[in-house]
Design a protein around this motif. Structure first.
Motif, PDB file in Angstrom:
ATOM      1  N   CYS A  19       0.823  -1.225   0.000  1.00 28.48           N
ATOM      2  CA  CYS A  19       0.000   0.000   0.000  1.00 28.48           C
ATOM      3  C   CYS A  19       0.851   1.267   0.000  1.00 28.48           C
ATOM      4  O   CYS A  19       0.322   2.366  -0.144  1.00 28.48           O
ATOM      5  N   GLN A  21       2.284   2.797   2.383  1.00 29.03           N
ATOM      6  CA  GLN A  21       2.063   3.696   3.513  1.00 29.03           C
ATOM      7  C   GLN A  21       2.760   3.153   4.757  1.00 29.03           C
ATOM      8  O   GLN A  21       2.761   1.949   5.014  1.00 29.03           O
ATOM      9  N   SER A  80      -1.749   1.559 -11.025  1.00 33.39           N
ATOM     10  CA  SER A  80      -2.094   2.768 -10.275  1.00 33.39           C
ATOM     11  C   SER A  80      -3.399   2.577  -9.525  1.00 33.39           C
ATOM     12  O   SER A  80      -4.337   1.941 -10.036  1.00 33.39           O
ATOM     13  N   CYS A  81      -3.466   3.126  -8.346  1.00 32.93           N
ATOM     14  CA  CYS A  81      -4.691   3.077  -7.544  1.00 32.93           C
ATOM     15  C   CYS A  81      -5.726   4.005  -8.173  1.00 32.93           C
ATOM     16  O   CYS A  81      -5.441   5.164  -8.474  1.00 32.93           O
ATOM     17  N   ILE A  83      -8.075   5.381  -6.856  1.00 32.54           N
ATOM     18  CA  ILE A  83      -8.580   6.358  -5.884  1.00 32.54           C
ATOM     19  C   ILE A  83      -7.569   7.468  -5.635  1.00 32.54           C
ATOM     20  O   ILE A  83      -7.879   8.652  -5.777  1.00 32.54           O
ATOM     21  N   CYS A  84      -6.330   7.086  -5.279  1.00 31.09           N
ATOM     22  CA  CYS A  84      -5.314   8.102  -4.979  1.00 31.09           C
ATOM     23  C   CYS A  84      -4.417   8.406  -6.169  1.00 31.09           C
ATOM     24  O   CYS A  84      -3.713   9.421  -6.178  1.00 31.09           O
ATOM     25  N   GLN A  86      -1.751   6.855  -7.059  1.00 28.19           N
ATOM     26  CA  GLN A  86      -0.377   6.434  -6.865  1.00 28.19           C
ATOM     27  C   GLN A  86      -0.202   4.977  -7.303  1.00 28.19           C
ATOM     28  O   GLN A  86      -1.159   4.196  -7.336  1.00 28.19           O
ATOM     29  N   PHE A 102      -6.990  -0.788  -6.436  1.00 24.96           N
ATOM     30  CA  PHE A 102      -6.805   0.226  -5.389  1.00 24.96           C
ATOM     31  C   PHE A 102      -5.957  -0.319  -4.243  1.00 24.96           C
ATOM     32  O   PHE A 102      -5.714  -1.526  -4.144  1.00 24.96           O
ATOM     33  N   HIS A 103      -5.519   0.593  -3.382  1.00 24.73           N
ATOM     34  CA  HIS A 103      -4.813   0.232  -2.154  1.00 24.73           C
ATOM     35  C   HIS A 103      -5.845  -0.040  -1.058  1.00 24.73           C
ATOM     36  O   HIS A 103      -6.926   0.566  -1.050  1.00 24.73           O
ATOM     37  N   CYS A 106      -7.034   3.020   0.857  1.00 26.31           N
ATOM     38  CA  CYS A 106      -7.822   3.955   0.041  1.00 26.31           C
ATOM     39  C   CYS A 106      -9.261   3.480  -0.162  1.00 26.31           C
ATOM     40  O   CYS A 106     -10.099   4.243  -0.663  1.00 26.31           O
ATOM     41  N   GLN A 109     -12.272   5.573   1.306  1.00 26.60           N
ATOM     42  CA  GLN A 109     -12.370   6.882   0.656  1.00 26.60           C
ATOM     43  C   GLN A 109     -13.011   6.777  -0.723  1.00 26.60           C
ATOM     44  O   GLN A 109     -13.766   7.655  -1.139  1.00 26.60           O
TER      45      GLN A 109
END
Length: 291
Positions: A19, A21, A80-81, A83-84, A86, A102-103, A106, A109
């Motif tokens: 992810c 993060q 790529s996600c 949503i964000c 990245q 997605f991650h 994320c 959201q």
């Protein structure tokens, strides 16, 4: 040495390789594991779709090989996600022919649903499951947990109990409740139904940890059994100070007969030896005693 026992690298907090993060919510992503030198959240690994044979279909995360994790990280670098934006997306909507990825941090959201139970399925906002129960909140209906208004219909963020159809709550509120209650104690705040309620929450992507409720952890209520041991008189006369007292006689500590939250040695409040009970100013309005 197990994966959880492997020491984390020294220095700043490492980021999850999936992810990307370092400070994601551990209640959702799970704890960080260091497997074969790779750092990843437990649930990021369970939800990742790129493994040749997903961990959930095997005997757990300890069966992963270093080359498998390396390949998944390499493939994620090309995704790529949605949503964000990245790179590093390893979770795909399980609806056939849907290419949304997605991650895990994320997901909420973006209105995505991740089901924290086998087989750990994930859905994008367009294909996520909906509550089957037919119900609409009355005007002014409030969340039974935070007591703030809910939306005027079922949505991703507004949910209803499938059993009684009268208990409405926000997604974030019931998620917090589930994290505290755990699998064995989660139930509808209104009708107390547990089985249908729990199954619906899992389907809708609420994480319910398989552990006892947090209020049973670490002897949380032990302090309620502690006896008050301090002199609360306006002027303490005991030579040993306010924290000391004797078991009998003029320096015996009497507790308030109403609240037991304040105390005084007899001599500090001018009470005779025959006095057996006393009330503090807060309970009696006056520092009086009765025999």
């Amino acid at each position: 040495m197990s994966h959880r026992e492997q020491a984390a690298p020294r220095g700043r907090e490492p980021a999850c390789l999936l992810c990307r993060q370092s400070d994601a919510d551990s209640d959702i992503c799970g704890e960080k594991l260091f497997i074969h030198g790779f750092c990843a959240h437990e649930n990021c690994l369970f939800f990742a779709n790129n493994f040749p044979d997903r961990p959930v279909h095997r005997r757990g995360l300890w069966c992963l090989h270093s080359w498998e994790i390396r390949d998944v990280v390499s493939q994620a670098a090309e995704e790529s996600c949605s949503i964000c934006g990245q790179i590093g997306a390893t979770i795909y909507c399980c609806r056939r022919h849907c290419d949304v990825s997605f991650h895990l941090p994320c997901a909420r959201q973006g209105g995505c649903v991740t089901q924290f139970c086998r087989p750990f399925r994930a859905f994008c906002a367009a294909h996520r499951p909906q509550q089957a129960v037919e119900a609409t909140p009355e005007p002014g209906t409030e969340c039974l947990i935070c007591m703030e208004p809910v939306e005027d219909r079922k949505t991703f963020n507004t949910m209803v109990c499938p059993a009684c159809k009268n208990a409405w709550f926000h997604r974030d509120c019931i998620q917090g409740q589930a994290l505290h209650a755990g699998y064995s104690s989660i139930q509808c705040p209104l009708c107390r139904n547990d089985d249908a309620f729990r199954k619906d929450l899992l389907t809708m992507g609420i994480r319910i940890p398989f552990r006892p409720p947090t209020w049973e952890d670490f002897n949380a209520f032990d302090e309620l059994g502690d006896r008050h041991r301090r002199c609360d008189a306006s002027e303490c006369l005991f030579p040993g100070g306010r924290q000391e007292a004797e078991g009998q006689g003029p320096w015996e500590l009497l507790l308030c007969s109403s609240c037991a939250a304040e105390g005084t040695p007899r001599h500090c409040s001018g009470l005779r030896d025959i006095i057996t009970s006393w009330e503090c100013d807060g309970c009696a309005g006056l520092g009086t005693a009765s025999s």
